[in-house]
Scaffold this active site. Structure first.
Site, PDB file in Angstrom:
ATOM      1  N   CYS A   1      39.362  43.537  42.487  1.00 12.02           N
ATOM      2  CA  CYS A   1      40.248  43.143  43.590  1.00 12.02           C
ATOM      3  C   CYS A   1      41.593  43.851  43.449  1.00 12.02           C
ATOM      4  CB  CYS A   1      40.437  41.626  43.588  1.00 12.02           C
ATOM      5  SG  CYS A   1      41.522  41.039  44.908  1.00 12.02           S
ATOM      6  N   PRO A   2      41.955  44.716  44.381  1.00 15.29           N
ATOM      7  CA  PRO A   2      43.228  45.426  44.275  1.00 15.29           C
ATOM      8  C   PRO A   2      44.445  44.515  44.463  1.00 15.29           C
ATOM      9  CG  PRO A   2      42.175  45.920  46.373  1.00 15.29           C
ATOM     10  CD  PRO A   2      41.183  45.136  45.571  1.00 15.29           C
TER      11      PRO A   2
END
Length: 268
Positions: free
Chosen positions: A130-131
């Site tokens: 997840c950025p």
């Protein structure tokens, strides 16, 4: 220095924290329901909203900084046992052989683990990187990621309602935008992120209910232990109730090799 800041996710986490508190400050300073409650001496709702925002920020940092389930090179055999022990515990007729990671050089990559190119580590029960939290979502932090999404959604919906309560009318559009400008920004941010979180939460709850990860759902045709299964077959699915119970209640490392159950082809 700047590269290290990006690598450690400092800027992403700082942006999230700053944006959260700026929006919160806007809601408290403008003529919203929160401000009206404060002026009337009714502090219950403002305090509850503030505590919910604090909880969402704490959960964000917990999920962001938590070990998602990295596979340590020198502890793989300590957790899974020796090669002989593994072979004796796993039904070789139904379970595919464990893979070797070409990046970490692990001789036996645990089933459902995947190497993350961003974190440069193998992660147990890998879901996705997840950025926004600048971390992988895996076996150890996936349940907390879902809890964080629930709390974040409640916070965003409440913030959207509060921002909407502060919108006032004006004689001209120019004056209306000038008076409500900051609240419109808060309304837009809360609205957009609410939609994103609803979609994410819905997808994750569905995948959890069938005991599947995002990576497995998107790439099952390329995964060794899934590509030979039927389109509707999931060798880890134990039913919705058991899947949800195991996901939220089991906090230990799971040997998916032992839980792997592939249906035998029906005789012709």
């Amino acid at each position: 220095m700047v590269q290290n800041m990006f690598r450690t996710g400092f800027l992403v986490r700082a942006t999230h924290t700053l944006l959260t508190w700026v929006i919160t400050l806007i809601l408290f300073l403008h003529n919203t329901d929160l401000r009206k409650c404060e002026e009337q001496g009714e502090l219950l709702l403002p305090v509850l909203f503030f505590l919910l925002v604090v909880l969402s920020v704490l959960l964000y940092f917990a999920v962001s900084l938590m070990d998602p389930g990295f596979v340590l090179t020198d502890t793989v055999k300590g957790v899974l046992g020796s090669d002989e022990e593994m072979e004796s515990m796993i039904d070789q007729s139904t379970s595919p052989r464990l893979r070797r990671c070409g990046y970490c050089l692990l001789q036996q990559q645990p089933m459902r683990a995947k190497h993350c190119q961003t974190c440069k580590r193998c992660v147990r029960r890998f879901d996705h990187h997840c950025p926004w939290i600048e971390n992988c979502v895996g076996e150890r932090n996936h349940r907390w990621f879902v809890v964080y999404l629930v709390v974040q959604l409640l916070t965003l919906l409440w913030a959207f309602h509060i921002a909407l309560s502060g919108i006032s009318t004006s004689l001209t559009w120019e004056l209306w935008f000038r008076v409500n400008g900051f609240l419109l920004v808060a309304l837009g941010v809360a609205g957009v992120f609410s939609v994103v979180v609803v979609v994410l939460l819905g997808c994750h709850l569905y995948l959890v209910s069938i005991n599947c990860t995002t990576w497995e759902f998107m790439s099952r045709h390329r995964i060794s232990y899934l590509k030979n299964c039927g389109d509707e077959e999931n060798p880890f699915d134990r039913g919705v109730f058991c899947n949800l119970r195991d996901f939220f209640c089991i906090c230990r490392t799971v040997m998916w090799e032992q839980m792997y159950h592939k249906k035998s082809p029906s005789p012709v």
